[in-house]
Design a protein around this motif. Structure first.
Motif, mmCIF file in Angstrom:
data_model
loop_
_atom_site.group_PDB
_atom_site.id
_atom_site.type_symbol
_atom_site.label_atom_id
_atom_site.label_comp_id
_atom_site.label_asym_id
_atom_site.label_seq_id
_atom_site.Cartn_x
_atom_site.Cartn_y
_atom_site.Cartn_z
ATOM 1 N N PRO A 292 0.835 -1.217 0.000
ATOM 2 C CA PRO A 292 0.000 0.000 0.000
ATOM 3 C C PRO A 292 0.861 1.254 0.000
ATOM 4 C CG PRO A 292 -0.065 -1.090 2.145
ATOM 5 C CD PRO A 292 0.640 -2.016 1.227
ATOM 6 N N THR A 293 0.389 2.293 -0.704
ATOM 7 C CA THR A 293 1.135 3.540 -0.827
ATOM 8 C C THR A 293 0.237 4.722 -0.463
ATOM 9 O OG1 THR A 293 0.559 3.767 -3.169
ATOM 10 C CG2 THR A 293 2.602 2.594 -2.641
ATOM 11 N N PHE A 294 0.891 5.894 -0.229
ATOM 12 C CA PHE A 294 0.122 7.112 0.037
ATOM 13 C C PHE A 294 0.873 8.311 -0.517
ATOM 14 C CE2 PHE A 294 3.203 7.371 3.346
ATOM 15 C CZ PHE A 294 3.298 8.709 3.693
ATOM 16 N N LYS A 295 0.102 9.354 -0.801
ATOM 17 C CA LYS A 295 0.652 10.639 -1.219
ATOM 18 C C LYS A 295 -0.243 11.702 -0.609
ATOM 19 C CE LYS A 295 2.165 13.249 -5.276
ATOM 20 N NZ LYS A 295 2.234 13.263 -6.772
ATOM 21 N N MET A 296 0.351 12.640 0.171
ATOM 22 C CA MET A 296 -0.470 13.515 0.988
ATOM 23 C C MET A 296 0.106 14.924 1.052
ATOM 24 S SD MET A 296 -3.270 12.468 2.485
ATOM 25 C CE MET A 296 -2.887 10.749 2.803
ATOM 26 N N ASP A 297 -0.802 15.902 1.062
ATOM 27 C CA ASP A 297 -0.461 17.293 1.339
ATOM 28 C C ASP A 297 -1.127 17.676 2.663
ATOM 29 O OD1 ASP A 297 0.825 17.358 -1.064
ATOM 30 O OD2 ASP A 297 -0.714 18.494 -2.115
ATOM 31 N N LEU A 298 -0.308 18.158 3.613
ATOM 32 C CA LEU A 298 -0.828 18.515 4.937
ATOM 33 C C LEU A 298 -0.631 20.005 5.180
ATOM 34 C CD1 LEU A 298 0.717 15.628 7.085
ATOM 35 C CD2 LEU A 298 -1.549 15.706 6.065
ATOM 36 N N GLY A 299 -1.609 20.615 5.817
ATOM 37 C CA GLY A 299 -1.481 21.992 6.260
ATOM 38 C C GLY A 299 -1.708 22.061 7.759
ATOM 39 N N THR B 243 0.059 2.538 8.623
ATOM 40 C CA THR B 243 0.851 3.666 9.094
ATOM 41 C C THR B 243 2.044 3.836 8.170
ATOM 42 O OG1 THR B 243 2.075 2.216 10.602
ATOM 43 C CG2 THR B 243 0.168 3.377 11.496
ATOM 44 N N PRO B 244 2.598 5.075 8.040
ATOM 45 C CA PRO B 244 3.694 5.311 7.092
ATOM 46 C C PRO B 244 4.930 4.473 7.407
ATOM 47 C CG PRO B 244 2.720 7.389 7.783
ATOM 48 C CD PRO B 244 2.137 6.335 8.668
ATOM 49 N N ASP B 245 5.509 3.899 6.354
ATOM 50 C CA ASP B 245 6.789 3.204 6.465
ATOM 51 C C ASP B 245 7.877 4.262 6.320
ATOM 52 O OD1 ASP B 245 9.042 1.672 6.306
ATOM 53 O OD2 ASP B 245 8.390 0.427 4.626
ATOM 54 N N LEU B 246 8.515 4.638 7.431
ATOM 55 C CA LEU B 246 9.430 5.781 7.439
ATOM 56 C C LEU B 246 10.636 5.575 6.532
ATOM 57 C CD1 LEU B 246 9.354 6.710 11.235
ATOM 58 C CD2 LEU B 246 7.981 7.627 9.367
ATOM 59 N N LYS B 247 11.014 4.330 6.275
ATOM 60 C CA LYS B 247 12.169 4.077 5.405
ATOM 61 C C LYS B 247 11.900 4.520 3.970
ATOM 62 C CE LYS B 247 12.427 -0.357 6.243
ATOM 63 N NZ LYS B 247 11.337 -0.503 7.214
ATOM 64 N N THR B 248 10.613 4.635 3.590
ATOM 65 C CA THR B 248 10.264 4.989 2.208
ATOM 66 C C THR B 248 9.757 6.426 2.089
ATOM 67 O OG1 THR B 248 7.953 4.272 2.430
ATOM 68 C CG2 THR B 248 9.580 2.586 1.849
ATOM 69 N N LEU B 249 9.816 7.190 3.174
ATOM 70 C CA LEU B 249 9.218 8.517 3.203
ATOM 71 C C LEU B 249 10.038 9.512 2.387
ATOM 72 C CD1 LEU B 249 6.690 9.528 4.723
ATOM 73 C CD2 LEU B 249 8.218 10.460 6.454
ATOM 74 N N SER B 250 9.353 10.358 1.607
ATOM 75 C CA SER B 250 10.017 11.445 0.887
ATOM 76 C C SER B 250 9.055 12.618 0.793
ATOM 77 C CB SER B 250 10.450 10.997 -0.511
ATOM 78 O OG SER B 250 9.323 10.678 -1.309
#
Length: 872
Positions: A600-607, A652-659
């Motif tokens: 599973p993947t995610f792409k997010m914009d947070l404010g 939950t986010p896999d921190l090793k793949t975070l960018s």
């Protein structure tokens, strides 16, 4: 004499045994060659077998030939498809057949096959894969003899899987676990073949499964006329599950297909016949069931099955005022009425129709009625009515269905629907006629796909022409509550054509615990270990949800006043304008979560708007890794964050793949350097900095992160009158590498430096108000190392100041000496009298000489003109 007889007998037995053992080696190659010749000269396909063994002991006194792993693989247009496979094929014959000449025909008396596969396929052009006989235009020569002739007395098939697939009609039928045997004299032109057959039947049409592993069996004596290829049903008994049937009539092979003239019926009229249709695993021991009333199945099939026609048939299924009660259950099913006809009167498949004129039953005071008919198989026209009430709790009290959790709730229906499949396929919903209502109350369900028991307090649905309207859906699971309204656009496409389920919904909740819905599935690996599978977003959903929730708990986070739109499609959720209150501020969110791939993947914009730094950077592990400032900086934060990566199985986010990247602004902040080894190291090396007086208000920073590394773009911090520029990198592993540039006022550099500066002129002193100092911070957040060039910068400044003082005193001395010696002097910008340089003196002399010459020339001309005037 006896001794001699025994000796002769022993020798004879020894010779026989040696012969039995040696014969396979003598005749094996001959048999193998004959089998290969027979197959290769008969079929246009790829034929292979692993080995051929001959044994005189296995079926003594018969010879037994075993063919291992025999396969027939199709050529184009079915290239690579398996037509036939047999794990083991046995041929039995008389031993004397082995001694025949190669030109003579060997008579086979028995054939058996184990662990076989037969696949009959028709492609979309109507071509079948079974037509593999070699085409030979030459007239047959009756003198040619075949290697083998069938003089079979019995045959057997064990564990055969037969598959029929019609790609044009999208029909798939599978007969699995076939065990079949037959005994008869095939050498006769007319014979009685005694057969026994068991199998499991599955039927699928247009991806809809109508039967799955239905047990069937047939014990029948077939009268066979080999000349006419006609098969008459004589003494026979069939079972479909446990429903008994008897057949009468015949089946004949003709040039253009098969000719059927059959009738069948249930031998008794007991209602136990109906229970016999249900698989035994779900119906229990029907012999112990108390029944009344009747149940009958009668049918006839007459006509040809060809490429364009089917036999005409009429099948009637009927029951009247029947009941049944299982001895161990408290409830009975009563007033059962069944009236069904399945008819084709023309021999054309499209003219088949099914009439379920009535299906009715009652449990206690609840009565349920169903009526339906289906016509026109090319574009099936469906007309159905459902009306009645069912207390779901009574299902398991009246019928021995095995459920993990008993059902509960009251189902009420009063629905009429009329539609055709073409309109369903093409989404022409205006052609679908619906009316009525359906509701369920008090429905409680527990299943492996649900993390917690699911209780539907009430669900109410209205059927109308274009949509199915969900008027109310009030449910609870765990500590979560749901209230949903909305509409389904293509319910029939979802039900009948495996289309995605489309809809638009409004969802409200007072409290929503994500863990109540999204518990990962646990499986057991081949090593016996338990593995957790990722949560999957259903592929069959295509819907939009407008959601509001007062309180949402996700992992250890408590979200307040959550609202936004969710679009679920193609195994992904798009979050649009999702807002929530958390960490004393607000967070806005837009992005997608997808479970379509293996991971599973995610792409997010947070404010982030005025969120509490201590709370957010403590509770969000992702933020703590990006910027580990929790406990060090107190206050509020505004930030925009763009990030993407993979998700773990618990979503939950896999921190090793975070960018991604982050831009942040600090608000009303203070620093607690005692909680930071990095800051305490900094202050211990720079005694002129007191972090208690550090002002971080409105400080803005921008950083990017990828592959576990964070890059901080240089940004400025103002500490009183000291400017600090910070930039560098740190890792999620807590390693750091930062550059710090200080613009340090000289007043912080000690008494010696300030005394030297005090002796400078105001102009020179102003030029030396501050000096640049460079620092490097590396190591880790837990064990930082700081180095600086402050000492070198201070030393260079002192050296410069000493030189300036020395030059000043030398110039003053020269001035005084020059004045005493009568040398030309000048006054500098500071008012100090200093001697003029040689070049300055030369320039003055030159200028002065020029002026003198000019004056002399002028005087000479004047004298000249004045003298002339006097003379005149």
């Amino acid at each position: 004499m006896l001794k001699k007889i025994l000796k002769i007998t022993g020798i004879t037995l020894l010779v026989v045994i040696i012969g039995l053992v040696a014969a396979p080696f003598i005749f094996k190659d001959k048999i193998k060659e004959m089998i290969a010749k027979t197959l290769n000269e008969s079929v246009d396909a790829k034929v292979a077998f692993e080995d051929v063994d001959l044994s005189l002991l296995k079926s003594f006194p018969k010879a037994n030939v075993t063919i291992s792993k025999l396969s027939i693989i199709n050529k184009a247009p079915f290239e690579g498809d398996t037509l036939f496979y047999s794990g083991e094929t046995n041929l039995k014959m008389s031993i004397k057949e082995l001694f025949k000449d190669a030109s003579e025909t060997i008579n086979l008396e028995s054939i058996s096959s184990e662990n076989g596969i037969v696949n009959i396929i028709f492609n979309k052009d109507g071509v079948g894969n079974y037509d593999i006989a070699l085409k030979d235009d030459k007239p047959a020569d009756e003198s040619d003899s075949k290697p083998f002739a069938l003089n079979i007395q019995d045959y057997k098939v064990e564990n055969l899987r037969f598959t029929y697939l019609d790609q044009g009609s999208d029909i798939k039928m599978v007969l699995d676990s076939i065990n079949h045997s037959g005994t008869g004299n095939f050498a006769a032109q007319k014979l009685d073949l005694d057969t026994k057959t068991t199998a499991k039947l599955s039927l699928e049409m247009e991806k809809n499964k109508y039967m799955k592993n239905v047990a069937v069996s047939l014990d029948a004596v077939l009268g066979i006329d080999m000349d006419k290829m006609k098969f008459d049903f004589k003494d026979n008994k069939a079972l479909i599950n446990q429903l008994p049937l008897e057949f009468d009539g015949s089946l004949q092979m003709v040039d253009d297909g098969q000719l059927y003239n059959l009738t069948f019926k249930t031998p008794t009229s007991s209602f136990k016949n109906f229970l016999g249709l249900v698989p035994e695993a779900y119906s229990g021991d029907i012999n112990k069931v108390q029944t009344s009333g009747d149940f009958t199945v009668n049918g006839k099939v007459n006509g040809k099955l060809t490429e364009t026609t089917i036999p005409k048939f009429n099948i009637k299924i009927a029951s009247n005022n029947a009941m049944f009660k299982y001895p161990d259950l408290p409830k009975a099913v009563k007033n059962i009425v069944i009236d069904t006809d399945i008819v084709n009167e023309t021999g054309l498949m499209n003219d088949t129709y099914v009439n379920l004129d009535k299906l009715s039953f009652s449990i206690d005071q609840d009565v349920f009625n169903i009526k339906a008919n289906i016509r026109n198989f090319e574009n099936a026209l469906v007309n159905a009515e459902l009306k009645g009430t069912i207390n779901l709790a009574n299902v398991t009290k009246a019928y021995p269905v095995q459920l993990d959790q008993p059902l509960s709730g009251i189902l009420k229906a009063d629905v009429v629907t009329k539609f055709d499949m073409k309109s369903v396929e093409t989404s022409q919903y205006q052609n679908i006629q619906n009316s009525g209502n359906m509701s369920i109350t008090g429905f409680n369900y527990t299943g492996p796909e649900m993390a917690k028991p699911f209780l539907i307090n009430k669900a109410d649905i209205t059927f109308n022409t274009s949509k199915i309207q969900l008027n109310q859906f009030d449910a609870k699971t765990g500590s979560s509550d749901l209230n949903v309204t909305g509409a389904l656009d293509n319910f029939y496409g979802f039900m009948f054509k495996n289309q995605v389920l489309k809809g638009n919904f409004n969802m409200n909740s007072n409290n929503l615990m994500v863990s109540d819905f999204m518990e990962p599935t646990t499986t057991t690996t081949t090593e016996g270990k338990k593995a957790t599978e990722a949560v999957k977003i259903p592929a069959f959903l295509d819907c939009t949800i407008s959601a509001k929730a007062n309180n949402v708990v996700y992992d250890n986070l408590i979200l307040k006043d959550v609202s936004g739109n969710l679009v679920i499609k193609d195994e992904a959720i798009a979050l649009n304008n999702l807002k929530m209150s958390i960490f004393g501020g607000n967070i806005g969110m837009n992005g997608t979560v997808s479970t379509k791939g293996k991971v599973p993947t995610f792409k997010m914009d947070l404010g982030l708007n005025q969120v509490n730094i201590a709370e957010s950077f403590t509770q969000l592990d992702m933020l703590a890794k990006i910027a580990p400032i929790a406990g060090v900086i107190n206050g509020k934060l505004n930030s925009t964050i763009k990030l993407s990566g993979n998700l773990t199985n618990d979503m939950t986010p896999d921190l090793k793949t975070l960018s991604g990247d982050l831009i942040g602004q600090l608000l009303s902040t203070t620093v607690n350097d005692k909680n930071s080894k990095l800051l305490s190291t900094l202050t211990s090396n720079l005694n002129f900095i007191n972090l208690d007086k550090l002002n971080l208000n409105d400080v803005k920073a921008a950083l990017t992160f990828n592959d576990g590394k964070v890059t901080v773009k240089p940004f400025d911090i103002k500490y009183q009158d000291i400017k600090v520029t910070v930039g560098g990198t740190h890792g999620f592993d807590q390693n750091i590498n930062y550059d710090l540039k200080f613009d340090v006022p000289v007043k912080y550099l000690g008494t010696e430096v300030n005394n030297l500066i005090a002796k400078l002129t105001p102009t020179d002193a102003k030029k030396l108000e501050s000096i640049p100092v460079n620092g490097i911070m590396n190591g880790s957040f837990a064990a930082p190392k700081f180095t600086t060039d402050l000492k070198m910068a201070t030393t260079n400044l002192v050296t410069q100041l000493v030189k300036q003082q020395k030059d000043k005193y030398i110039n003053q001395g020269l001035s005084q000496l020059g004045a005493a010696a009568g040398l030309p002097t000048k006054t500098d910008s500071t008012g100090t009298v200093i001697p003029k340089t040689k070049e300055e003196v030369k320039e003055e002399v030159k200028t002065k000489a020029t002026e003198v010459v000019k004056d002399k020339v002028k005087d000479g001309l004047n004298n000249l003109f004045n003298k002339k005037k006097k003379d005149e």
